[in-house]
Design a protein around this motif. Structure first.
Motif, PDB file in Angstrom:
ATOM      1  N   ASN A   9       0.822  -1.203   0.000  1.00 39.09           N
ATOM      2  CA  ASN A   9       0.000   0.000   0.000  1.00 39.09           C
ATOM      3  C   ASN A   9       0.852   1.246   0.000  1.00 39.09           C
ATOM      4  OD1 ASN A   9      -2.550  -0.893  -0.177  1.00 39.09           O
ATOM      5  ND2 ASN A   9      -2.921  -0.993   2.025  1.00 39.09           N
ATOM      6  N   HIS A  13       0.633   4.082  -2.622  1.00 37.55           N
ATOM      7  CA  HIS A  13       0.323   5.464  -2.226  1.00 37.55           C
ATOM      8  C   HIS A  13       1.405   6.427  -2.706  1.00 37.55           C
ATOM      9  CE1 HIS A  13      -2.377   3.766   1.192  1.00 37.55           C
ATOM     10  NE2 HIS A  13      -3.041   3.887   0.061  1.00 37.55           N
ATOM     11  N   ASP A  35     -12.873   4.850  -6.579  1.00 34.29           N
ATOM     12  CA  ASP A  35     -12.979   3.877  -5.487  1.00 34.29           C
ATOM     13  C   ASP A  35     -11.669   3.173  -5.158  1.00 34.29           C
ATOM     14  OD1 ASP A  35     -15.586   4.521  -5.400  1.00 34.29           O
ATOM     15  OD2 ASP A  35     -16.277   2.769  -6.552  1.00 34.29           O
ATOM     16  N   LEU A  37      -9.128   4.351  -3.935  1.00 28.71           N
ATOM     17  CA  LEU A  37      -8.543   4.900  -2.704  1.00 28.71           C
ATOM     18  C   LEU A  37      -9.579   4.957  -1.595  1.00 28.71           C
ATOM     19  CD1 LEU A  37      -6.598   8.102  -3.866  1.00 28.71           C
ATOM     20  CD2 LEU A  37      -5.613   6.133  -2.667  1.00 28.71           C
ATOM     21  N   THR A  38      -9.198   4.499  -0.401  1.00 24.72           N
ATOM     22  CA  THR A  38     -10.056   4.721   0.766  1.00 24.72           C
ATOM     23  C   THR A  38      -9.704   6.104   1.318  1.00 24.72           C
ATOM     24  OG1 THR A  38      -8.383   3.856   2.254  1.00 24.72           O
ATOM     25  CG2 THR A  38      -9.999   2.273   1.399  1.00 24.72           C
ATOM     26  N   LEU A  39     -10.500   6.587   2.264  1.00 26.85           N
ATOM     27  CA  LEU A  39     -10.198   7.903   2.842  1.00 26.85           C
ATOM     28  C   LEU A  39      -8.865   7.857   3.598  1.00 26.85           C
ATOM     29  CD1 LEU A  39     -11.233  10.779   3.083  1.00 26.85           C
ATOM     30  CD2 LEU A  39     -12.431  10.101   5.177  1.00 26.85           C
ATOM     31  N   ASP A  40      -8.639   6.809   4.388  1.00 26.03           N
ATOM     32  CA  ASP A  40      -7.360   6.693   5.101  1.00 26.03           C
ATOM     33  C   ASP A  40      -6.198   6.596   4.112  1.00 26.03           C
ATOM     34  OD1 ASP A  40      -8.432   6.928   7.590  1.00 26.03           O
ATOM     35  OD2 ASP A  40      -8.447   4.768   8.031  1.00 26.03           O
ATOM     36  N   GLY A  41      -6.418   5.840   3.032  1.00 21.28           N
ATOM     37  CA  GLY A  41      -5.399   5.720   1.986  1.00 21.28           C
ATOM     38  C   GLY A  41      -5.092   7.076   1.374  1.00 21.28           C
ATOM     39  N   SER A 153     -13.992  12.526  -6.172  1.00 22.68           N
ATOM     40  CA  SER A 153     -14.661  11.963  -4.995  1.00 22.68           C
ATOM     41  C   SER A 153     -13.966  12.536  -3.762  1.00 22.68           C
ATOM     42  CB  SER A 153     -14.516  10.439  -5.008  1.00 22.68           C
ATOM     43  OG  SER A 153     -13.140  10.110  -4.840  1.00 22.68           O
ATOM     44  N   SER A 155     -12.226  10.961  -1.475  1.00 22.72           N
ATOM     45  CA  SER A 155     -10.855  10.451  -1.316  1.00 22.72           C
ATOM     46  C   SER A 155      -9.927  11.009  -2.396  1.00 22.72           C
ATOM     47  CB  SER A 155     -10.833   8.926  -1.283  1.00 22.72           C
ATOM     48  OG  SER A 155     -11.438   8.409  -2.418  1.00 22.72           O
TER      49      SER A 155
END
Ligand code: OOG
Ligand code: MG
Length: 265
Positions: A9, A13, A35, A37-41, A153, A155
């Motif tokens: 990851n 990133h 999609d 990427l997650t928010l934390d990502g 989005s 993220s």
């Protein structure tokens, strides 16, 4: 998550950050990640971006909040407060002209800024942050999404450091908590283009400080003494055009002015 997944990851990133950084330095927009990427990502991509900029010699100069006003949430179709970082290279020194060359599709929005007299750390409490603020100033932020069509989005925009591009500050005045309900006006070449109020910022800019404390605890890094916090736009953002002069006025606080140069080369 296994340690090899974390490393994978981290590598991914870093490669997302490299693509966003390339878009920023070239002025050529890229596709959204959506999609993937997650928010934390996305906040982890942001940390990678900060490290890329630090390696280039930039210094962290502050933090910013985004989507603290309904006007902005409605304009961009996103409805959660987000945070990003500012560096010294993003600051437009007073009296200098901003060139739009290599920017993708820049927009400008009126804000207010707070200044911290001492360092802030992710563990610094809201009360300590509050005690640490010594001044407030009118500000403008220039945002420039590195994504095509300025669309994203939640993220995506977080990974893109919340579209942070440049910022300019008016004169600092002594901090007071009485900041809500002040008229905000933005003019281009002397013509009013946006009007709003500081109450548009989470109903009271003081609540932006609380939101910052929360965001900083979760995703932030240490900020040096003298760093600033941009509380978020009080109106929608407007596209920037070459050879114009933009003025933002916050009633009872002051004025900030920037000149956009004619050169697009
Ligand atoms: C994201 C940044 C939002 C604000 O003040 O609300 C922001 C964007 O609109 O591209 O800086
Ligand atoms: Mg902003």
């Amino acid at each position: 998550m296994t340690s090899s997944q974390i490393t994978e990851n981290r590598g991914w990133h870093a490669s997302v950050a490299a693509r966003l950084d390339q878009a920023e330095t070239s002025g050529i927009a890229i596709e959204q990640f959506n999609d993937a990427l997650t928010l934390d990502g996305a906040y982890s991509v942001q940390r990678e971006l900060l490290s890329v900029r630090r390696k280039r010699g930039e210094q962290l100069s502050g933090a910013k909040l985004g989507f603290t006003s309904k006007a902005k949430m409605e304009q961009m179709g996103v409805d959660e407060v987000i945070s990003g970082f500012l560096t010294d290279r993003m600051l437009i020194p007073p009296g200098t002209e901003l060139s739009l060359s290599r920017l993708v599709h820049p927009r400008i929005e009126p804000e207010i800024a707070f200044r911290f007299k001492r360092e802030i750390h992710p563990g610094t409490s809201y009360e300590e942050i509050l005690e640490n603020i010594d001044a407030v100033a009118p500000a403008v932020e220039i945002i420039d999404s590195r994504y095509r069509n300025f669309s994203f989005s939640l993220s995506d925009v977080v990974a893109d450091n919340t579209s942070a591009c440049r910022y300019a500050l008016g004169e600092w005045v002594e901090f007071s908590k009485n900041l809500a309900g002040r008229a905000v006006t933005m003019l281009v070449d002397g013509t009013i283009v946006e009007t709003g109020t500081t109450s548009a910022i989470l109903s009271d800019p003081m609540l932006a400080i609380e939101a910052f404390a929360r965001m900083n605890q979760k995703y932030g890094t240490s900020l040096p003494a003298g760093a600033v916090l941009l509380a978020g736009a009080a109106t929608a953002a407007i596209p920037l055009e070459p050879s114009t002069e933009i003025t933002a006025i916050v009633a009872g606080l002051g004025t900030v002015e920037i000149k956009i140069s004619g050169d697009l080369a």
